[in-house]
Design an enzyme around this catalytic site. Structure first.
Site, short mmCIF file in Angstrom:
data_model
loop_
_atom_site.label_atom_id
_atom_site.label_comp_id
_atom_site.label_asym_id
_atom_site.label_seq_id
_atom_site.Cartn_x
_atom_site.Cartn_y
_atom_site.Cartn_z
N LYS A 34 0.85 -1.21 0.00
CA LYS A 34 0.00 0.00 0.00
C LYS A 34 0.88 1.25 0.00
O LYS A 34 1.72 1.42 0.88
CB LYS A 34 -0.91 0.02 1.22
CG LYS A 34 -1.83 1.24 1.25
CD LYS A 34 -2.84 1.15 2.37
CE LYS A 34 -2.35 1.72 3.68
NZ LYS A 34 -2.18 3.19 3.69
N ASP A 61 -3.48 4.16 -2.16
CA ASP A 61 -4.34 4.71 -1.09
C ASP A 61 -4.42 6.24 -1.25
O ASP A 61 -3.88 6.98 -0.45
CB ASP A 61 -3.74 4.30 0.27
CG ASP A 61 -4.62 4.67 1.45
OD1 ASP A 61 -5.77 5.09 1.23
OD2 ASP A 61 -4.14 4.54 2.59
N LYS A 63 -7.41 7.93 -1.55
CA LYS A 63 -8.65 8.40 -0.91
C LYS A 63 -9.25 9.60 -1.66
O LYS A 63 -9.40 10.68 -1.10
CB LYS A 63 -8.41 8.78 0.55
CG LYS A 63 -7.95 7.62 1.43
CD LYS A 63 -8.06 7.96 2.91
CE LYS A 63 -7.65 6.83 3.81
NZ LYS A 63 -6.19 6.56 3.83
N PRO A 68 -17.57 14.33 -9.35
CA PRO A 68 -17.41 13.07 -10.09
C PRO A 68 -16.46 13.17 -11.27
O PRO A 68 -15.63 12.28 -11.49
CB PRO A 68 -18.84 12.76 -10.55
CG PRO A 68 -19.70 13.36 -9.48
CD PRO A 68 -19.00 14.63 -9.08
N ASN A 69 -16.51 14.25 -12.03
CA ASN A 69 -15.66 14.37 -13.22
C ASN A 69 -14.17 14.36 -12.85
O ASN A 69 -13.36 13.72 -13.52
CB ASN A 69 -16.02 15.66 -13.96
CG ASN A 69 -15.32 15.75 -15.30
OD1 ASN A 69 -15.45 14.85 -16.13
ND2 ASN A 69 -14.56 16.81 -15.48
N THR A 125 -11.08 6.08 10.86
CA THR A 125 -11.07 5.62 12.26
C THR A 125 -10.58 6.71 13.21
O THR A 125 -10.70 6.56 14.43
CB THR A 125 -10.16 4.37 12.42
OG1 THR A 125 -8.98 4.57 11.66
CG2 THR A 125 -10.86 3.13 11.94
N ARG A 191 -3.00 -5.86 14.63
CA ARG A 191 -1.77 -5.98 15.41
C ARG A 191 -1.58 -7.42 15.88
O ARG A 191 -2.41 -7.94 16.63
CB ARG A 191 -1.85 -5.08 16.66
CG ARG A 191 -1.69 -3.60 16.37
CD ARG A 191 -0.26 -3.28 15.94
NE ARG A 191 -0.07 -1.89 15.60
CZ ARG A 191 -0.22 -1.36 14.39
NH1 ARG A 191 -0.61 -2.10 13.38
NH2 ARG A 191 0.03 -0.08 14.15
N GLY A 220 1.09 -2.05 8.82
CA GLY A 220 2.24 -1.18 8.56
C GLY A 220 3.37 -1.44 9.52
O GLY A 220 4.20 -2.35 9.32
N ARG A 221 3.43 -0.65 10.60
CA ARG A 221 4.59 -0.64 11.49
C ARG A 221 5.03 -1.99 12.05
O ARG A 221 6.24 -2.23 12.17
CB ARG A 221 4.36 0.40 12.60
CG ARG A 221 4.48 1.82 12.06
CD ARG A 221 3.82 2.83 12.94
NE ARG A 221 2.36 2.73 12.89
CZ ARG A 221 1.55 3.53 13.55
NH1 ARG A 221 2.05 4.48 14.33
NH2 ARG A 221 0.23 3.39 13.44
#
Ligand code: C5P
Length: 245
Positions: A34, A61, A63, A68-69, A125, A191, A220-221
């Site tokens: 990612k 990623d 986001k 929309p266009n 989140t 985790r 990730g980490r």
């Protein structure tokens, strides 16, 4: 799907060279890599995708959230770059989500490549009920009502033709129940027991997340910066694959 294919490694770095080092180490043994806004903005999206995709499939990623266009144009670019998966915000609305999917299919067809998976981000989140409520969502007053909103956004993503959503561990079961088995759930906040939680609050282990219904887990980490006693990123991946198996 093999257990290793469920793992998506978050390459959160600002330097391409750092991300490439980790990608080389773990790429062949995980499902995807990612790349997020930090590295995309630091080093340039097409170059990042080109370099990192030498070592694995790319979850872009980015986001996206715009009219929309404009999102259609960005979706075509993410497709052209060679993404296996990319994401848009569900709060961009159904017409925007539908356009992202449609544009990526059209671009893939023009290029003769497989269209990428398009995934919706429901509610980040980092938001709690209070943060959503103060934006004017008067019917979101507690965590349960926040979960209802997340499920509703997931249903809208499905209606718009998206392939799935990103969801925190605690939302997996409700989304799976509402959206069925063909809808992908991609879950960060994962985790292993041997890893530090860092800033993630609502966490599950890789095994728990997959048992709850996640198709893919984003880690990730714990992989990119594993505890000393675990060893290298590749060692961390091996341990997680063993747990999933
Ligand atoms: O290092 P860690 O395992 O916490 O990384 C999780 C990755 O998933 C990060 O790239 C983070 O930005 C991303 N993510 C998240 N929570 C979301 C959406 C994305 O942690 N709701």
């Amino acid at each position: 799907m093999e257990p290793k294919d469920r793992i998506i490694v978050a390459l959160d770095a600002s330097r391409l060279a750092d991300a490439v080092n980790i990608a080389k180490d773990v790429g062949p043994n995980v499902g995807a890599l990612k790349v997020g806004l930090e590295i995309l903005m630091s080093e340039g999206a097409p170059q990042v995708v080109r370099e990192i995709s030498k070592y694995g499939k790319i979850f872009f990623d980015g986001k996206f959230k715009d009219i929309p266009n404009t999102v259609a144009g960005a979706s075509k670019a993410a497709t052209r770059a060679g993404s296996w998966m990319f994401n848009v915000h569900c709060l961009g609305g159904v017409p925007m989500m539908a356009k992202a999917k449609e544009a990526s299919i059209l671009e893939a067809k023009t290029l003769g490549i497989t269209p990428p998976l398009v995934i919706g981000v429901t509610i980040l989140t980092s938001f709690d009920a209070k943060t959503i409520n103060e934006l004017g969502f008067d019917n979101v007053r507690d965590e349960l009502e926040l979960k209802h909103l997340v499920v509703r956004l997931a249903q809208l993503a499905k209606q718009a033709g998206l392939d799935g959503v990103v969801a925190s561990p605690l939302e997996i079961e409700a989304i799976r129940a509402a959206c069925g088995n063909d809808f992908l759930i991609v879950t960060p906040g994962v985790r292993p027991l041997w890893a530090a939680a860092n800033d993630q609050k609502r966490i599950m282990t890789p095994g728990e997340a997959v048992k709850a219904g996640a198709n893919y887990i984003v880690i990730g980490r714990p992989i990119t910066n594993p505890p000393k006693e675990i060893g290298t990123p590749a060692d961390a991946v091996k341990k997680i694959v063993a747990e999933l198996s």
